[in-house]
Design an enzyme around this catalytic site. Structure first.
Site, short mmCIF file in Angstrom:
data_model
loop_
_atom_site.label_atom_id
_atom_site.label_comp_id
_atom_site.label_asym_id
_atom_site.label_seq_id
_atom_site.Cartn_x
_atom_site.Cartn_y
_atom_site.Cartn_z
N ARG A 84 0.68 -1.27 0.16
CA ARG A 84 0.03 0.01 0.01
C ARG A 84 0.85 1.17 0.06
O ARG A 84 0.37 2.43 -0.40
CB ARG A 84 -0.99 0.05 1.11
CG ARG A 84 -2.19 1.14 0.97
CD ARG A 84 -3.21 1.10 2.06
NE ARG A 84 -3.10 -0.08 2.97
CZ ARG A 84 -2.41 0.18 4.30
NH1 ARG A 84 -2.21 1.06 4.50
NH2 ARG A 84 -2.50 -1.03 5.12
N TYR A 137 -16.18 17.76 -15.18
CA TYR A 137 -16.60 16.20 -15.16
C TYR A 137 -17.56 16.32 -13.79
O TYR A 137 -17.53 16.66 -12.84
CB TYR A 137 -15.49 15.54 -14.59
CG TYR A 137 -15.56 14.15 -14.65
CD1 TYR A 137 -15.50 13.32 -16.20
CD2 TYR A 137 -15.71 13.41 -13.65
CE1 TYR A 137 -15.94 12.14 -16.29
CE2 TYR A 137 -15.90 11.64 -14.14
CZ TYR A 137 -15.94 11.33 -15.38
OH TYR A 137 -16.03 10.06 -15.53
N ASP A 209 -7.72 19.69 -13.71
CA ASP A 209 -7.85 18.61 -14.55
C ASP A 209 -7.53 18.13 -15.92
O ASP A 209 -8.32 19.01 -16.64
CB ASP A 209 -9.40 17.86 -14.12
CG ASP A 209 -9.47 16.52 -14.75
OD1 ASP A 209 -8.82 16.14 -15.77
OD2 ASP A 209 -10.62 15.66 -14.45
N LYS A 234 -7.96 7.53 -19.77
CA LYS A 234 -8.26 8.31 -21.12
C LYS A 234 -6.86 8.12 -22.36
O LYS A 234 -6.35 6.97 -22.38
CB LYS A 234 -8.53 9.69 -21.01
CG LYS A 234 -9.85 9.49 -20.05
CD LYS A 234 -10.91 8.72 -20.19
CE LYS A 234 -11.91 8.76 -18.98
NZ LYS A 234 -12.20 9.81 -18.29
#
Ligand SMILES: *Cc1c(COP(=O)(O)O)cnc(C)c1O
Length: 423
Positions: A84, A137, A209, A234
């Site tokens: 982690r 978004y 973003d 993307k």
């Protein structure tokens, strides 16, 4: 076939593509100095599939703990401890992305939304205030309005490009301004310099973003933005086969976010990281092709009688064309456009018929992969709303978002031509 002849004639190679070559080298190799010593002499970064890491003896463990606490030995501090807290495959991709964005460091996440929510949760505390722009978004917006609100973090939505409204929204407790550039679906472009100037006056952190742009088309950190976020699902991975997110910025800030990630627990899997690295190697080529096709498509559609309006920052008719020209090296692979209304049919239905008539793009959400994807936002992201509710947030029924892949430009143009002929 107006579009076809246009396309075969013009295959524009513009100035920015020459300047960008340096970024393709980085996309393929990462930092050149990092590649002298390869794990197991393997050319390709191995997928290190392990949940934990071992220590030779107690002295080895102590040396690591000291390095981690005091940062005296950066090589030792970077070794694995527990899954982690880091993974070498993931780490290699993080460094490559930082080099591409000209940032200090990167933190990868299992999705773009995980990147965004981790940044917001880590950097905002109860009683603070965040400003975000509309036309961003949808899940980011909803997260601010519902999740953050529950934690006593207020948010204000301001219209994209309205700097007066932005300044008016700033409060004494405003800690962050978050925006996309270009935005979805209207490809609005934020004046990054202006945003940074205002934010710095008020000591507010800025987050962009930049999913739609990629570091090949725009590098917001170079304009003074604090953190860049990507949905690496993307363009960066580029093959519609993984989900990933990235945050890039100054090393200290990323280090703090890494500490939070260790608690929140959302990490990228090494297999996905490996596929992301593979995708990055061809990203400059893919993005250049997508830029080229999108520009040609936008120019052709703008002349078509069955198209009411085209939204593409590479067109002089786009409201942010002048800003885009000064801060972007390419305008991206997404073209949004509105289908002209017929007297005998609802715009929603004409638009659906057009989309159904297209043969190359798949009907699907997402963008940035090698396959072209097409969608009618009214029916994809905003289905549950009425036409009036959608209009209130600026989503028109006749809007099409076309996320262009790497198919041949002429084939895409011919497909658009035949589909438009059917409506
Ligand atoms: C897809 C997308 C996101 C969310 O990313 P996921 O990887 O789907 O979580 C965020 N911002 C933009 C602009 C996007 O296109």
């Amino acid at each position: 076939m107006l579009c076809l002849t246009e396309a075969t004639r013009s295959n524009p190679v513009t100035e920015y593509e020459e300047r960008k070559s340096e970024k393709s080298t980085t996309a393929v190799h990462g930092e050149l100095r990092d590649r002298r010593v390869r794990a197991h002499h393997a050319l390709v970064t191995p997928v290190v599939q392990t949940a934990t890491y071992t220590f030779a003896d107690t002295a080895d463990l102590k040396a690591f703990m000291e390095a981690k606490m005091w940062g005296v030995d950066p090589v030792m501090a970077e070794r694995g401890e527990y899954g982690r807290y880091g993974n070498p495959t993931v780490r290699a991709v993080e460094k490559r992305l930082a080099a591409l964005e000209n940032g200090g460091d990167t933190l990868l996440f299992p999705t773009g939304m995980a990147a965004i929510t981790n940044v917001l949760l880590s950097m905002l505390s109860a009683g603070s205030h965040v400003i975000f722009t509309d036309d961003c978004y949808r899940k980011t917006r909803t997260f601010c309005q519902t999740f953050l609100k529950r934690m006593d973090i207020e948010s204000t939505q301001v219209p994209m490009g309205d700097f007066q409204a932005l300044e008016a929204a700033i409060q004494a407790n405003t800690r962050m301004i978050i925006s996309e550039s270009p935005t979805n679906p209207y490809l609005r472009v934020v004046d990054l310099k202006r945003l940074v100037t205002i934010a710095r006056q008020h000591r507010i952190k800025t987050i962009i973003d930049a999913t739609f742009a990629t570091p090949f088309n725009q590098r917001p950190l170079e304009f003074g933005i604090d953190l860049v976020v990507h949905s690496a699902t993307k363009y960066l991975s580029g093959h519609n086969d993984i989900m990933a997110g990235a945050v890039i910025g100054e090393s200290g800030l990323i280090h703090a976010l890494r500490q939070s990630q260790g608690m929140l627990g959302g990490i990228l899997d090494p297999h996905a990281a490996s596929l992301l690295e593979r995708g990055l190697k061809t990203a400059a080529l893919r993005v250049a092709q997508q830029n080229r096709t999108a520009q040609t498509v936008a120019e052709c559609l703008a002349q078509h009688p069955k198209i009411e309006r085209v939204w593409y920052p590479g067109l002089a008719s786009h409201p942010d064309y002048d800003i885009a020209r000064t801060q972007m090296e390419g305008y991206g692979g997404v073209v949004s456009f509105e289908i002209a209304q017929r007297a005998d049919e609802e715009p929603l239905d004409t638009t659906s018929r057009f989309i159904d008539a297209m043969t190359i793009p798949y009907i699907a959400p997402s963008l940035g992969g090698v396959e072209s994807l097409i969608e009618q936002p009214a029916l994809m992201s905003y289905y549950e709303l009425s036409t009036e509710e959608r209009l209130a947030i600026g989503i028109k029924d006749n809007l099409v978002r076309f996320a262009i892949g790497i198919e041949d430009t002429v084939d895409i143009l011919a497909d658009l031509d035949q589909a438009l002929a059917q409506i």
